[in-house]
Scaffold this motif. Structure first.
Motif, short mmCIF file in Angstrom:
data_model
loop_
_atom_site.label_atom_id
_atom_site.label_comp_id
_atom_site.label_asym_id
_atom_site.label_seq_id
_atom_site.Cartn_x
_atom_site.Cartn_y
_atom_site.Cartn_z
N HIS A 40 0.83 -1.20 0.00
CA HIS A 40 0.00 0.00 0.00
C HIS A 40 0.87 1.26 0.00
O HIS A 40 0.49 2.29 -0.56
CB HIS A 40 -0.94 -0.01 1.21
CG HIS A 40 -2.05 0.99 1.13
ND1 HIS A 40 -1.93 2.28 1.60
CD2 HIS A 40 -3.30 0.90 0.61
CE1 HIS A 40 -3.05 2.93 1.40
NE2 HIS A 40 -3.91 2.13 0.81
N GLY A 41 2.03 1.18 0.63
CA GLY A 41 2.93 2.33 0.68
C GLY A 41 3.59 2.64 -0.65
O GLY A 41 4.17 3.72 -0.82
N PHE A 42 3.54 1.71 -1.60
CA PHE A 42 4.10 1.95 -2.92
C PHE A 42 3.10 2.59 -3.88
O PHE A 42 3.45 2.95 -5.00
CB PHE A 42 4.63 0.64 -3.52
CG PHE A 42 5.90 0.16 -2.87
CD1 PHE A 42 7.10 0.81 -3.09
CD2 PHE A 42 5.89 -0.94 -2.02
CE1 PHE A 42 8.27 0.38 -2.49
CE2 PHE A 42 7.05 -1.38 -1.41
CZ PHE A 42 8.25 -0.73 -1.64
N LEU A 43 1.84 2.74 -3.44
CA LEU A 43 0.86 3.47 -4.24
C LEU A 43 1.19 4.96 -4.19
O LEU A 43 1.63 5.46 -3.15
CB LEU A 43 -0.55 3.24 -3.71
CG LEU A 43 -1.16 1.85 -3.93
CD1 LEU A 43 -2.39 1.67 -3.07
CD2 LEU A 43 -1.50 1.65 -5.41
N PRO A 44 1.00 5.70 -5.26
CA PRO A 44 1.31 7.13 -5.26
C PRO A 44 0.55 7.89 -4.17
O PRO A 44 -0.66 7.77 -4.04
CB PRO A 44 0.86 7.59 -6.66
CG PRO A 44 0.89 6.34 -7.49
CD PRO A 44 0.51 5.23 -6.57
N GLY A 45 1.29 8.62 -3.35
CA GLY A 45 0.68 9.45 -2.32
C GLY A 45 0.11 8.69 -1.15
O GLY A 45 -0.60 9.28 -0.32
N ARG A 46 0.40 7.39 -1.03
CA ARG A 46 -0.16 6.59 0.07
C ARG A 46 0.95 6.21 1.06
O ARG A 46 2.14 6.27 0.74
CB ARG A 46 -0.81 5.32 -0.46
CG ARG A 46 -1.90 5.56 -1.49
CD ARG A 46 -3.12 6.25 -0.91
NE ARG A 46 -4.17 6.41 -1.90
CZ ARG A 46 -5.08 5.49 -2.16
NH1 ARG A 46 -5.08 4.35 -1.49
NH2 ARG A 46 -6.00 5.71 -3.08
N ARG A 47 0.53 5.81 2.23
CA ARG A 47 1.47 5.34 3.24
C ARG A 47 1.33 3.83 3.40
O ARG A 47 0.28 3.25 3.06
CB ARG A 47 1.21 6.01 4.58
CG ARG A 47 -0.18 5.68 5.17
CD ARG A 47 -0.31 6.19 6.59
NE ARG A 47 -1.63 5.93 7.14
CZ ARG A 47 -2.01 4.81 7.73
NH1 ARG A 47 -1.15 3.79 7.83
NH2 ARG A 47 -3.23 4.67 8.22
N ALA A 48 2.35 3.20 3.93
CA ALA A 48 2.23 1.78 4.28
C ALA A 48 1.23 1.63 5.40
O ALA A 48 1.08 2.50 6.26
CB ALA A 48 3.60 1.24 4.69
N LEU A 49 0.50 0.52 5.40
CA LEU A 49 -0.50 0.26 6.43
C LEU A 49 0.12 -0.48 7.59
O LEU A 49 1.06 -1.26 7.44
CB LEU A 49 -1.64 -0.56 5.84
CG LEU A 49 -2.36 0.05 4.64
CD1 LEU A 49 -3.43 -0.92 4.12
CD2 LEU A 49 -2.99 1.39 5.01
N THR A 50 -0.42 -0.27 8.78
CA THR A 50 0.00 -1.02 9.96
C THR A 50 -0.89 -2.25 10.12
O THR A 50 -1.94 -2.37 9.47
CB THR A 50 -0.08 -0.16 11.23
OG1 THR A 50 -1.46 0.08 11.53
CG2 THR A 50 0.62 1.18 11.04
N ALA A 51 -0.51 -3.12 11.02
CA ALA A 51 -1.28 -4.34 11.25
C ALA A 51 -2.70 -4.03 11.73
O ALA A 51 -3.62 -4.80 11.49
CB ALA A 51 -0.56 -5.23 12.24
N ALA A 52 -2.87 -2.89 12.43
CA ALA A 52 -4.19 -2.54 12.96
C ALA A 52 -5.13 -1.97 11.91
O ALA A 52 -6.33 -1.84 12.14
CB ALA A 52 -4.04 -1.54 14.10
N ASP A 53 -4.59 -1.61 10.73
CA ASP A 53 -5.41 -0.94 9.72
C ASP A 53 -6.33 -1.87 8.94
O ASP A 53 -7.30 -1.41 8.33
CB ASP A 53 -4.50 -0.22 8.71
CG ASP A 53 -3.84 1.01 9.30
OD1 ASP A 53 -4.38 1.56 10.27
OD2 ASP A 53 -2.77 1.41 8.80
#
Length: 428
Positions: A57-70
Protein backbone atom coordinates in the motif's frame (compact mmCIF):
# COMPACT_ATOMS: atom_id res chain seq x y z
CA UNK A 1 -7.54 3.57 2.38
CA UNK A 2 -8.69 0.83 -0.01
CA UNK A 3 -6.89 -2.47 -0.44
CA UNK A 4 -8.45 -2.83 -3.88
CA UNK A 5 -6.18 -0.03 -5.19
CA UNK A 6 -3.18 -2.35 -4.81
CA UNK A 7 -1.99 -4.11 -7.99
CA UNK A 8 0.55 -6.84 -8.69
CA UNK A 9 3.14 -4.13 -9.29
CA UNK A 10 3.00 -2.85 -5.70
CA UNK A 11 2.96 -6.37 -4.27
CA UNK A 12 6.05 -7.32 -6.28
CA UNK A 13 7.84 -4.19 -5.07
CA UNK A 14 7.07 -5.20 -1.47
CA UNK A 15 8.38 -8.73 -2.16
CA UNK A 16 11.58 -7.28 -3.64
CA UNK A 17 12.06 -5.11 -0.56
CA UNK A 18 11.52 -8.10 1.74
CA UNK A 19 14.13 -10.09 -0.23
CA UNK A 20 16.59 -7.20 0.00
CA UNK A 21 16.15 -6.55 3.72
CA UNK A 22 15.48 -10.07 4.94
CA UNK A 23 12.30 -11.27 6.61
CA UNK A 24 12.93 -10.07 10.16
CA UNK A 25 14.24 -6.63 9.15
CA UNK A 26 11.28 -6.21 6.77
CA UNK A 27 8.78 -7.11 9.50
CA UNK A 28 10.51 -4.77 11.95
CA UNK A 29 10.49 -1.93 9.43
CA UNK A 30 6.74 -2.21 8.82
CA UNK A 31 5.93 -3.26 12.41
CA UNK A 32 4.28 -6.60 11.63
CA UNK A 33 4.57 -9.94 13.33
CA UNK A 34 5.08 -13.22 11.52
CA UNK A 35 2.04 -14.59 9.72
CA UNK A 36 0.15 -17.11 11.81
CA UNK A 37 -2.08 -18.51 9.10
CA UNK A 38 -1.68 -17.16 5.53
CA UNK A 39 1.63 -17.25 3.63
CA UNK A 40 2.29 -15.83 0.17
CA UNK A 41 4.20 -18.26 -2.06
CA UNK A 42 6.25 -16.57 -4.77
CA UNK A 43 9.38 -17.62 -6.66
CA UNK A 44 9.86 -20.67 -4.48
CA UNK A 45 9.82 -18.61 -1.26
CA UNK A 46 7.19 -17.83 1.35
CA UNK A 47 6.28 -14.38 2.66
CA UNK A 48 4.08 -13.01 5.43
CA UNK A 49 0.95 -12.14 3.45
CA UNK A 50 -0.45 -9.36 5.63
CA UNK A 51 2.91 -7.60 5.97
CA UNK A 52 3.42 -7.73 2.19
CA UNK A 53 0.01 -6.14 1.56
CA UNK A 54 0.63 -3.47 4.20
CA UNK A 55 3.98 -2.58 2.63
CA UNK A 56 2.53 -2.71 -0.90
CA UNK A 57 0.00 0.00 0.00
CA UNK A 58 2.93 2.33 0.68
CA UNK A 59 4.10 1.95 -2.92
CA UNK A 60 0.86 3.47 -4.24
CA UNK A 61 1.31 7.13 -5.26
CA UNK A 62 0.68 9.45 -2.32
CA UNK A 63 -0.16 6.59 0.07
CA UNK A 64 1.47 5.34 3.24
CA UNK A 65 2.23 1.78 4.28
CA UNK A 66 -0.50 0.26 6.43
CA UNK A 67 0.00 -1.02 9.96
CA UNK A 68 -1.28 -4.34 11.25
CA UNK A 69 -4.19 -2.54 12.96
CA UNK A 70 -5.41 -0.94 9.72
CA UNK A 71 -6.84 -4.06 8.08
CA UNK A 72 -7.43 -7.77 8.42
CA UNK A 73 -5.10 -10.42 7.07
CA UNK A 74 -7.87 -13.00 6.67
CA UNK A 75 -9.22 -14.81 3.64
CA UNK A 76 -11.61 -11.95 2.79
CA UNK A 77 -8.99 -9.21 3.05
CA UNK A 78 -5.19 -9.41 2.61
CA UNK A 79 -5.09 -13.08 1.63
CA UNK A 80 -8.15 -12.66 -0.58
CA UNK A 81 -6.62 -9.66 -2.34
CA UNK A 82 -3.42 -11.57 -3.11
CA UNK A 83 -5.40 -14.47 -4.55
CA UNK A 84 -7.47 -12.08 -6.66
CA UNK A 85 -4.22 -10.66 -8.07
CA UNK A 86 -3.14 -14.14 -9.10
CA UNK A 87 -0.73 -14.94 -6.29
CA UNK A 88 -0.62 -18.28 -4.52
CA UNK A 89 -1.53 -18.10 -0.83
CA UNK A 90 -1.15 -21.14 1.40
CA UNK A 91 -3.08 -21.59 4.61
CA UNK A 92 -1.43 -22.97 7.72
CA UNK A 93 -3.35 -24.66 10.54
CA UNK A 94 -4.65 -22.08 13.03
CA UNK A 95 -1.96 -21.20 15.55
CA UNK A 96 -2.40 -22.51 19.05
CA UNK A 97 -3.02 -19.96 21.76
CA UNK A 98 -5.38 -17.03 22.21
CA UNK A 99 -5.97 -14.38 19.57
CA UNK A 100 -5.22 -10.69 20.07
CA UNK A 101 -8.90 -9.97 20.79
CA UNK A 102 -9.05 -12.77 23.36
CA UNK A 103 -5.94 -11.42 25.07
CA UNK A 104 -7.36 -7.90 25.02
CA UNK A 105 -10.51 -9.21 26.72
CA UNK A 106 -8.33 -10.68 29.47
CA UNK A 107 -6.59 -7.33 29.94
CA UNK A 108 -9.91 -5.51 30.31
CA UNK A 109 -11.17 -8.15 32.75
CA UNK A 110 -8.20 -8.44 35.09
CA UNK A 111 -8.67 -10.31 38.32
CA UNK A 112 -6.61 -8.67 41.06
CA UNK A 113 -6.31 -8.94 44.83
CA UNK A 114 -8.99 -6.92 46.63
CA UNK A 115 -8.40 -8.13 50.20
CA UNK A 116 -7.77 -4.56 51.39
CA UNK A 117 -11.17 -3.44 50.11
CA UNK A 118 -9.58 -1.80 47.07
CA UNK A 119 -8.05 -3.37 43.96
CA UNK A 120 -4.28 -3.86 44.10
CA UNK A 121 -2.34 -1.93 41.46
CA UNK A 122 0.44 -4.44 40.70
CA UNK A 123 -0.99 -5.72 37.41
CA UNK A 124 -2.38 -2.38 36.11
CA UNK A 125 1.00 -0.66 36.68
CA UNK A 126 2.82 -3.50 34.94
CA UNK A 127 0.48 -3.41 31.94
CA UNK A 128 0.72 0.36 31.55
CA UNK A 129 4.53 0.13 31.63
CA UNK A 130 4.53 -2.59 28.96
CA UNK A 131 2.01 -0.67 26.86
CA UNK A 132 4.24 2.40 26.91
CA UNK A 133 7.17 0.30 25.69
CA UNK A 134 5.06 -1.13 22.88
CA UNK A 135 3.83 2.33 21.83
CA UNK A 136 7.45 3.45 21.48
CA UNK A 137 8.35 0.34 19.48
CA UNK A 138 10.81 -0.91 22.12
CA UNK A 139 11.65 -4.64 22.11
CA UNK A 140 8.84 -6.88 23.32
CA UNK A 141 11.07 -9.17 25.38
CA UNK A 142 13.34 -7.96 28.16
CA UNK A 143 15.72 -9.69 30.54
CA UNK A 144 14.30 -10.24 34.01
CA UNK A 145 16.96 -8.05 35.64
CA UNK A 146 15.86 -5.06 33.50
CA UNK A 147 12.16 -5.80 34.00
CA UNK A 148 12.61 -6.13 37.75
CA UNK A 149 14.53 -2.87 38.04
CA UNK A 150 12.02 -0.84 35.99
CA UNK A 151 8.90 -2.25 37.63
CA UNK A 152 10.29 -2.08 41.17
CA UNK A 153 10.91 1.64 40.67
CA UNK A 154 7.38 2.18 39.32
CA UNK A 155 5.76 0.22 42.14
CA UNK A 156 7.75 2.24 44.69
CA UNK A 157 6.71 5.57 43.17
CA UNK A 158 3.13 4.73 42.19
CA UNK A 159 2.01 1.93 44.49
CA UNK A 160 -0.68 4.15 45.98
CA UNK A 161 -2.34 1.32 47.90
CA UNK A 162 0.73 0.01 49.68
CA UNK A 163 2.08 -2.20 46.86
CA UNK A 164 5.54 -3.55 47.60
CA UNK A 165 8.34 -3.29 44.98
CA UNK A 166 7.80 -6.91 43.95
CA UNK A 167 7.50 -7.21 40.13
CA UNK A 168 7.43 -11.00 40.38
CA UNK A 169 3.85 -10.86 41.70
CA UNK A 170 2.18 -9.16 38.73
CA UNK A 171 4.35 -10.83 36.08
CA UNK A 172 3.52 -14.27 37.47
CA UNK A 173 -0.19 -13.41 37.56
CA UNK A 174 -0.19 -12.06 34.00
CA UNK A 175 1.76 -15.09 32.81
CA UNK A 176 -0.81 -17.45 34.31
CA UNK A 177 -3.60 -15.92 32.19
CA UNK A 178 -1.53 -15.80 28.99
CA UNK A 179 -1.02 -12.04 28.84
CA UNK A 180 2.73 -12.30 29.57
CA UNK A 181 5.21 -14.74 28.05
CA UNK A 182 8.34 -16.01 29.81
CA UNK A 183 11.23 -17.72 28.02
CA UNK A 184 14.54 -19.26 29.00
CA UNK A 185 13.41 -21.24 32.02
CA UNK A 186 13.23 -24.94 32.72
CA UNK A 187 10.21 -26.78 34.06
CA UNK A 188 6.79 -25.22 34.70
CA UNK A 189 6.20 -21.50 34.92
CA UNK A 190 5.89 -19.59 38.19
CA UNK A 191 2.94 -19.89 40.50
CA UNK A 192 0.92 -16.73 40.93
CA UNK A 193 0.51 -17.46 44.64
CA UNK A 194 2.78 -17.47 47.64
CA UNK A 195 5.68 -15.22 48.50
CA UNK A 196 9.16 -16.67 48.85
CA UNK A 197 8.53 -19.36 46.22
CA UNK A 198 7.62 -16.79 43.56
CA UNK A 199 10.71 -14.73 44.30
CA UNK A 200 12.93 -17.83 44.22
CA UNK A 201 11.55 -18.89 40.84
CA UNK A 202 12.41 -15.58 39.16
CA UNK A 203 15.75 -15.28 40.90
CA UNK A 204 16.75 -18.80 39.91
CA UNK A 205 15.43 -18.80 36.33
CA UNK A 206 16.11 -15.18 35.28
CA UNK A 207 13.58 -15.46 32.41
CA UNK A 208 13.29 -13.21 29.39
CA UNK A 209 9.73 -11.98 29.07
CA UNK A 210 7.16 -9.48 27.93
CA UNK A 211 3.63 -9.08 26.63
CA UNK A 212 2.24 -11.93 24.52
CA UNK A 213 3.17 -11.15 20.92
CA UNK A 214 -0.36 -10.54 19.51
CA UNK A 215 -1.11 -8.16 22.38
CA UNK A 216 2.21 -6.34 22.01
CA UNK A 217 1.55 -5.79 18.30
CA UNK A 218 -1.94 -4.48 19.00
CA UNK A 219 -0.65 -2.02 21.61
CA UNK A 220 2.21 -1.00 19.33
CA UNK A 221 0.09 -0.35 16.24
CA UNK A 222 -3.32 0.75 17.54
CA UNK A 223 -3.57 4.07 19.36
CA UNK A 224 -7.30 3.54 19.79
CA UNK A 225 -6.70 0.24 21.59
CA UNK A 226 -4.15 1.85 23.89
CA UNK A 227 -6.63 4.60 24.79
CA UNK A 228 -9.41 2.07 25.41
CA UNK A 229 -7.19 0.05 27.75
CA UNK A 230 -6.10 3.19 29.59
CA UNK A 231 -9.77 4.14 30.01
CA UNK A 232 -10.50 0.65 31.37
CA UNK A 233 -7.53 0.39 33.74
CA UNK A 234 -7.87 3.92 35.07
CA UNK A 235 -11.63 3.71 35.52
CA UNK A 236 -11.55 0.31 37.20
CA UNK A 237 -8.43 0.41 39.36
CA UNK A 238 -7.47 4.05 39.98
CA UNK A 239 -10.84 5.42 41.07
CA UNK A 240 -10.13 8.26 43.50
CA UNK A 241 -6.37 8.20 42.80
CA UNK A 242 -4.26 10.56 40.72
CA UNK A 243 -2.96 8.37 37.91
CA UNK A 244 -1.47 11.25 35.90
CA UNK A 245 2.12 10.93 37.24
CA UNK A 246 2.11 7.20 36.46
CA UNK A 247 1.01 7.75 32.85
CA UNK A 248 3.72 10.37 32.47
CA UNK A 249 6.31 8.00 33.94
CA UNK A 250 5.48 5.19 31.49
CA UNK A 251 5.27 7.50 28.48
CA UNK A 252 1.49 7.42 28.03
CA UNK A 253 0.65 10.95 29.14
CA UNK A 254 -1.00 13.28 26.67
CA UNK A 255 -2.66 10.54 24.61
CA UNK A 256 -5.89 12.54 24.61
CA UNK A 257 -4.04 14.56 21.96
CA UNK A 258 -3.75 12.25 18.93
CA UNK A 259 -0.38 11.55 17.43
CA UNK A 260 1.75 12.11 20.53
CA UNK A 261 3.20 8.60 20.56
CA UNK A 262 3.22 5.51 18.41
CA UNK A 263 3.83 4.90 14.71
CA UNK A 264 1.41 7.59 13.54
CA UNK A 265 3.28 10.39 15.32
CA UNK A 266 5.31 11.50 12.30
CA UNK A 267 2.54 11.32 9.71
CA UNK A 268 1.25 14.53 8.08
CA UNK A 269 -2.30 14.10 9.42
CA UNK A 270 -2.05 12.15 12.68
CA UNK A 271 -5.73 12.58 13.57
CA UNK A 272 -6.92 10.36 10.71
CA UNK A 273 -8.30 6.98 11.62
CA UNK A 274 -9.22 3.83 9.71
CA UNK A 275 -12.65 2.23 9.62
CA UNK A 276 -11.22 -0.83 11.38
CA UNK A 277 -9.89 1.30 14.24
CA UNK A 278 -13.20 3.17 14.52
CA UNK A 279 -15.11 -0.09 14.72
CA UNK A 280 -12.74 -1.61 17.28
CA UNK A 281 -12.85 1.49 19.47
CA UNK A 282 -16.65 1.65 19.46
CA UNK A 283 -16.84 -2.04 20.30
CA UNK A 284 -14.60 -1.56 23.33
CA UNK A 285 -16.57 1.48 24.50
CA UNK A 286 -19.87 -0.40 24.15
CA UNK A 287 -18.46 -3.38 26.03
CA UNK A 288 -17.48 -1.10 28.90
CA UNK A 289 -20.90 0.59 28.85
CA UNK A 290 -22.70 -2.75 29.04
CA UNK A 291 -20.58 -4.02 31.90
CA UNK A 292 -20.93 -0.79 33.87
CA UNK A 293 -24.71 -1.05 33.45
CA UNK A 294 -24.75 -4.59 34.85
CA UNK A 295 -22.41 -3.84 37.75
CA UNK A 296 -24.10 -1.56 40.27
CA UNK A 297 -20.98 -1.09 42.39
CA UNK A 298 -18.83 -0.32 39.39
CA UNK A 299 -21.37 2.13 38.01
CA UNK A 300 -21.32 4.20 41.20
CA UNK A 301 -17.55 4.15 41.67
CA UNK A 302 -16.37 4.80 38.13
CA UNK A 303 -14.24 7.91 37.71
CA UNK A 304 -16.23 10.73 36.08
CA UNK A 305 -13.40 11.34 33.62
CA UNK A 306 -14.62 11.18 30.05
CA UNK A 307 -13.47 8.55 27.61
CA UNK A 308 -10.20 9.30 25.82
CA UNK A 309 -11.17 6.63 23.30
CA UNK A 310 -14.47 8.27 22.34
CA UNK A 311 -12.79 11.66 21.90
CA UNK A 312 -10.11 10.13 19.67
CA UNK A 313 -12.68 8.33 17.51
CA UNK A 314 -14.74 11.47 16.92
CA UNK A 315 -11.71 13.57 16.01
CA UNK A 316 -10.53 10.86 13.60
CA UNK A 317 -14.00 10.50 12.09
CA UNK A 318 -14.17 14.25 11.44
CA UNK A 319 -11.12 14.20 9.14
CA UNK A 320 -10.09 17.44 10.79
CA UNK A 321 -13.25 19.36 9.85
CA UNK A 322 -16.02 20.84 11.97
CA UNK A 323 -19.01 18.49 11.93
CA UNK A 324 -21.61 21.27 12.26
CA UNK A 325 -23.43 21.49 8.88
CA UNK A 326 -24.08 25.17 9.62
CA UNK A 327 -20.40 25.98 10.18
CA UNK A 328 -19.47 29.16 8.34
CA UNK A 329 -15.75 28.49 8.51
CA UNK A 330 -13.40 27.04 11.10
CA UNK A 331 -9.85 28.36 11.67
CA UNK A 332 -7.54 27.38 8.82
CA UNK A 333 -4.62 27.27 11.23
CA UNK A 334 -3.52 24.14 13.09
CA UNK A 335 -1.82 23.53 16.43
CA UNK A 336 1.92 23.15 16.92
CA UNK A 337 1.43 19.40 16.44
CA UNK A 338 -0.41 19.95 13.14
CA UNK A 339 -3.76 19.00 14.68
CA UNK A 340 -6.98 20.72 13.57
CA UNK A 341 -8.38 23.35 15.93
CA UNK A 342 -11.43 21.34 16.99
CA UNK A 343 -13.16 20.57 20.26
CA UNK A 344 -14.98 17.29 20.80
CA UNK A 345 -18.36 17.90 22.41
CA UNK A 346 -21.04 15.72 24.00
CA UNK A 347 -24.25 16.85 22.28
CA UNK A 348 -26.19 15.68 25.34
CA UNK A 349 -24.18 16.17 28.52
CA UNK A 350 -23.44 13.05 30.56
CA UNK A 351 -25.14 14.64 33.59
CA UNK A 352 -28.32 14.90 31.50
CA UNK A 353 -28.27 11.25 30.45
CA UNK A 354 -26.03 11.50 27.40
CA UNK A 355 -23.65 8.73 26.35
CA UNK A 356 -19.87 8.92 26.30
CA UNK A 357 -20.03 7.41 22.81
CA UNK A 358 -19.23 8.73 19.29
CA UNK A 359 -22.88 8.35 18.25
CA UNK A 360 -23.71 11.29 20.57
CA UNK A 361 -20.54 13.34 20.14
CA UNK A 362 -19.31 15.78 17.48
CA UNK A 363 -16.12 17.64 16.59
CA UNK A 364 -16.73 21.39 16.52
CA UNK A 365 -14.61 24.42 15.70
CA UNK A 366 -14.36 26.91 18.61
CA UNK A 367 -16.99 29.22 17.10
CA UNK A 368 -19.58 26.46 16.59
CA UNK A 369 -18.81 25.09 20.05
CA UNK A 370 -19.53 28.51 21.55
CA UNK A 371 -22.84 28.75 19.66
CA UNK A 372 -23.84 25.26 20.78
CA UNK A 373 -22.91 26.08 24.40
CA UNK A 374 -24.28 29.59 24.88
CA UNK A 375 -25.79 30.84 21.61
CA UNK A 376 -29.45 31.87 21.41
CA UNK A 377 -30.06 29.09 18.84
CA UNK A 378 -28.29 26.41 20.90
CA UNK A 379 -31.39 24.24 21.43
CA UNK A 380 -32.08 24.05 17.70
CA UNK A 381 -28.42 23.42 16.95
CA UNK A 382 -28.25 20.68 19.60
CA UNK A 383 -31.03 18.80 17.84
CA UNK A 384 -29.24 19.10 14.50
CA UNK A 385 -25.92 17.97 15.97
CA UNK A 386 -27.50 14.96 17.67
CA UNK A 387 -28.80 13.84 14.29
CA UNK A 388 -25.46 14.55 12.59
CA UNK A 389 -23.55 12.58 15.25
CA UNK A 390 -25.80 9.55 14.78
CA UNK A 391 -25.57 9.73 10.98
CA UNK A 392 -21.82 10.13 10.85
CA UNK A 393 -21.39 7.32 13.36
CA UNK A 394 -23.51 5.11 11.13
CA UNK A 395 -21.58 6.18 8.02
CA UNK A 396 -24.46 8.17 6.51
CA UNK A 397 -23.43 11.47 4.82
CA UNK A 398 -25.15 14.55 6.20
CA UNK A 399 -26.87 16.39 3.34
CA UNK A 400 -26.69 20.16 3.64
CA UNK A 401 -30.08 20.64 1.93
CA UNK A 402 -31.77 18.68 4.74
CA UNK A 403 -30.51 21.06 7.43
CA UNK A 404 -32.70 24.13 8.13
CA UNK A 405 -30.91 27.50 7.93
CA UNK A 406 -29.87 29.28 11.09
CA UNK A 407 -32.09 32.17 12.12
CA UNK A 408 -31.08 35.41 10.46
CA UNK A 409 -28.62 33.81 8.09
CA UNK A 410 -28.78 34.09 4.29
CA UNK A 411 -29.33 30.73 2.59
CA UNK A 412 -28.62 27.56 4.42
CA UNK A 413 -25.36 28.66 6.07
CA UNK A 414 -24.07 25.13 5.55
CA UNK A 415 -20.69 24.53 4.04
CA UNK A 416 -20.29 22.34 0.96
CA UNK A 417 -18.17 19.91 2.91
CA UNK A 418 -21.16 18.98 5.08
CA UNK A 419 -22.22 16.58 2.35
CA UNK A 420 -18.91 14.73 2.52
CA UNK A 421 -18.97 11.16 3.86
CA UNK A 422 -17.63 10.41 7.35
CA UNK A 423 -13.94 10.99 7.85
CA UNK A 424 -12.63 7.47 7.74
CA UNK A 425 -9.96 6.09 5.43
CA UNK A 426 -12.51 4.24 3.33
CA UNK A 427 -13.50 0.58 3.12
CA UNK A 428 -11.36 -2.06 4.74
Amino acid sequence: MALTDITRREVEKAIEECDRLGRDAFLDLYRFGRARRYLLSYGGREYDSKAIVGAAHGFLPGRRALTAADFSGGAAHAAGLLRTLGFEVTEQPPAAGPTADELLHRVTHLKVNRSSGHPALYQPITLLWAMGRAARGEPRLLAWSATEKALAALLTRHGMRGERPRPDYPVAALHRVGIWTLHGHTGPGPSAHGDAAVRRWFTGNQPVGGLAEPLYELFRDSEVTRLAVIDELVGTFFDGLDHTPLLADVGLAGLETPGVTGPTAAEPEPWLITAAEYERGCRLIEQREAEAGRDRVRRTTLSPKRSLTARRLVLGRSEGRCENPRCTGQPADVTDRRHPILEVDHVVELADGGRDHPSQMVALCPNCHAVKTRGSTRETLRGILLRVAAERHAGVPTRAQDIPPAEGSPGSGASDRAAAPPGLHGPI
